[in-house]
Design an enzyme around this catalytic site. Structure first.
Site, PDB file in Angstrom:
ATOM      1  N   ASN A   6       0.863  -1.186   0.000  1.00  0.00           N
ATOM      2  CA  ASN A   6       0.000   0.000   0.000  1.00  0.00           C
ATOM      3  C   ASN A   6       0.897   1.231   0.000  1.00  0.00           C
ATOM      4  O   ASN A   6       1.520   1.538   1.006  1.00  0.00           O
ATOM      5  CB  ASN A   6      -0.889  -0.036   1.257  1.00  0.00           C
ATOM      6  CG  ASN A   6      -1.686   1.239   1.425  1.00  0.00           C
ATOM      7  OD1 ASN A   6      -1.836   2.024   0.500  1.00  0.00           O
ATOM      8  ND2 ASN A   6      -2.200   1.448   2.639  1.00  0.00           N
ATOM      9  N   LYS A   8       0.023   4.288  -0.166  1.00  0.00           N
ATOM     10  CA  LYS A   8      -0.634   5.458   0.431  1.00  0.00           C
ATOM     11  C   LYS A   8      -0.459   6.675  -0.490  1.00  0.00           C
ATOM     12  O   LYS A   8      -0.492   6.525  -1.703  1.00  0.00           O
ATOM     13  CB  LYS A   8      -0.089   5.718   1.840  1.00  0.00           C
ATOM     14  CG  LYS A   8      -0.067   4.452   2.695  1.00  0.00           C
ATOM     15  CD  LYS A   8       0.152   4.726   4.144  1.00  0.00           C
ATOM     16  CE  LYS A   8       0.328   3.415   4.887  1.00  0.00           C
ATOM     17  NZ  LYS A   8       0.178   3.553   6.309  1.00  0.00           N
ATOM     18  N   HIS A  93      -9.377   1.170   4.840  1.00  0.00           N
ATOM     19  CA  HIS A  93      -8.096   1.319   5.550  1.00  0.00           C
ATOM     20  C   HIS A  93      -8.320   2.197   6.781  1.00  0.00           C
ATOM     21  O   HIS A  93      -9.130   3.134   6.754  1.00  0.00           O
ATOM     22  CB  HIS A  93      -7.058   1.952   4.616  1.00  0.00           C
ATOM     23  CG  HIS A  93      -5.675   1.894   5.184  1.00  0.00           C
ATOM     24  ND1 HIS A  93      -5.235   2.795   6.113  1.00  0.00           N
ATOM     25  CD2 HIS A  93      -4.665   1.010   4.979  1.00  0.00           C
ATOM     26  CE1 HIS A  93      -3.982   2.486   6.454  1.00  0.00           C
ATOM     27  NE2 HIS A  93      -3.624   1.405   5.785  1.00  0.00           N
ATOM     28  N   GLU A  95      -6.758   4.575   7.942  1.00  0.00           N
ATOM     29  CA  GLU A  95      -6.575   6.018   7.699  1.00  0.00           C
ATOM     30  C   GLU A  95      -7.835   6.618   7.078  1.00  0.00           C
ATOM     31  O   GLU A  95      -8.155   7.783   7.314  1.00  0.00           O
ATOM     32  CB  GLU A  95      -5.334   6.243   6.818  1.00  0.00           C
ATOM     33  CG  GLU A  95      -4.060   5.980   7.614  1.00  0.00           C
ATOM     34  CD  GLU A  95      -2.888   5.465   6.813  1.00  0.00           C
ATOM     35  OE1 GLU A  95      -2.902   5.577   5.577  1.00  0.00           O
ATOM     36  OE2 GLU A  95      -1.939   4.939   7.437  1.00  0.00           O
ATOM     37  N   GLU A 159      -5.367  -5.278  10.491  1.00  0.00           N
ATOM     38  CA  GLU A 159      -4.340  -4.251  10.691  1.00  0.00           C
ATOM     39  C   GLU A 159      -4.597  -3.539  12.013  1.00  0.00           C
ATOM     40  O   GLU A 159      -5.363  -2.553  12.055  1.00  0.00           O
ATOM     41  CB  GLU A 159      -4.385  -3.232   9.552  1.00  0.00           C
ATOM     42  CG  GLU A 159      -4.120  -3.826   8.189  1.00  0.00           C
ATOM     43  CD  GLU A 159      -3.502  -2.796   7.253  1.00  0.00           C
ATOM     44  OE1 GLU A 159      -2.447  -3.088   6.697  1.00  0.00           O
ATOM     45  OE2 GLU A 159      -4.063  -1.705   7.110  1.00  0.00           O
ATOM     46  N   GLY A 165       2.465   1.923  10.752  1.00  0.00           N
ATOM     47  CA  GLY A 165       3.407   3.039  10.609  1.00  0.00           C
ATOM     48  C   GLY A 165       4.100   3.417  11.899  1.00  0.00           C
ATOM     49  O   GLY A 165       4.694   4.484  12.000  1.00  0.00           O
ATOM     50  N   SER A 195       3.473  -2.462  10.239  1.00  0.00           N
ATOM     51  CA  SER A 195       4.930  -2.442  10.390  1.00  0.00           C
ATOM     52  C   SER A 195       5.615  -3.745   9.966  1.00  0.00           C
ATOM     53  O   SER A 195       6.589  -4.175  10.587  1.00  0.00           O
ATOM     54  CB  SER A 195       5.322  -2.057  11.824  1.00  0.00           C
ATOM     55  OG  SER A 195       4.850  -0.752  12.118  1.00  0.00           O
TER      56      SER A 195
HETATM   57  C1  PEP Z   1      -0.743  -0.021   5.962  1.00  0.00           C
HETATM   58  O1  PEP Z   1      -0.795   1.172   5.723  1.00  0.00           O
HETATM   59  O2  PEP Z   1      -1.616  -0.772   5.513  1.00  0.00           O
HETATM   60  C2  PEP Z   1       0.358  -0.508   6.779  1.00  0.00           C
HETATM   61  C3  PEP Z   1       0.291  -1.714   7.269  1.00  0.00           C
HETATM   62  O3  PEP Z   1       1.390   0.377   7.008  1.00  0.00           O
HETATM   63  P1  PEP Z   1       2.832   0.047   7.676  1.00  0.00           P
HETATM   64  O4  PEP Z   1       3.330  -1.233   7.047  1.00  0.00           O
HETATM   65  O5  PEP Z   1       3.693   1.221   7.331  1.00  0.00           O
HETATM   66  O6  PEP Z   1       2.603  -0.118   9.134  1.00  0.00           O
END
Ligand code: PEP
Length: 237
Positions: A6, A8, A93, A95, A159, A165, A195
């Site tokens: 992803n 973003k 997501h 976000e 997630e 992040g 992460s």
């Molecule tokens: C994501 O945005 O779906 C995600 C898992 O981000 P990160 O790997 O940076 O934690």
């Protein structure tokens, strides 16, 4: 095994094309791993061009609207994505839920429309840090997961918001526990996201109920994304 990156709000068309060209042959080395990249809307076509028509890497969007067309400024529909050659989309997501008012209901509507149009859907779920500390993880998942449609092209991404992040990855045991719970609520495949990096990917995707990963930050670096896909391939070999 599915590994999805992803991006973003990173990488415009120029960078996306070059990055995709580097990934083009990755599936030849990471056999049995379905590899997906999710660029911003404006870079979808460039990513497809960079991959070329032969690559087995697929391109998904990061969101999709539930209507086919209409007065929905700023939104993009499933037929528009399919026309470009995009094969799937993320929905819900954290976000989007946190900053753009996405709700369990709107996530379900987006997922249903995208599936009906023929896209693969990666629907994201997961608890915040406060919810986990309050012992509400199962209650949150119990609310977010059952509203999602049952469909062979639906994939759920667990997630935990506190792991996105932040560099705070869920332990493989904790991920396994949450995935088993999600699977008790829904028959779909479940990816882990939060992460994921080249060091922790193998131990996470080796868990019996972890069917792959949704990778944010580490998917922006071609070397790291390559290493995650290869680590995943080793666990299925
Ligand atoms: C994501 O945005 O779906 C995600 C898992 O981000 P990160 O790997 O940076 O934690």
């Amino acid at each position: 095994m599915l590994i999805a990156g992803n991006w973003k709000m990173h990488k415009g068309a120029h960078e996306a094309r070059a990055f995709a060209a580097r990934l083009r042959h990755l599936p030849d080395r990471a056999t049995d791993v379905d590899i997906v990249v999710c660029p911003p809307f404006v870079a979808l076509e460039a990513a497809l061009q960079g991959l070329g028509s032969e690559s087995r890497v697929q391109v998904y969007a990061q969101n999709v609207h539930w209507e086919l067309e209409g007065a929905f400024t700023g939104e993009v529909s499933a037929p528009m994505l399919l026309e470009l050659g995009v094969k799937g989309t993320i929905v819900g997501h954290s976000e989007r839920r946190q900053f753009f008012g996405e709700t369990d209901g709107s996530v379900a509507r987006r997922a249903e429309a995208a599936l009906e149009a023929g896209l693969v859907v990666i629907a994201c779920v997961g608890e915040t840090e406060a919810e986990r500390e309050a012992g509400e993880t199962e209650a949150v998942l119990g609310r977010q997961v059952p509203v999602l449609p049952e469909h062979e092209r639906l994939v759920i991404a667990y997630e935990p918001v506190w792991a996105i992040g932040t560099g705070k990855t869920a332990s493989p045991e904790l991920a396994q526990q949450a995935h088993a719970f999600v699977k008790s609520l829904h028959p779909s495949r479940v990816l882990y996201g939060g992460s994921v990096n080249p060091e922790n990917a193998a131990s996470l995707v080796a868990q019996p109920d972890v069917d792959g990963a949704l990778v944010g930050g580490a998917s922006l670096d071609p070397t790291a994304f390559d290493a995650i896909c290869l680590a995943a391939a080793k666990t299925v070999a």
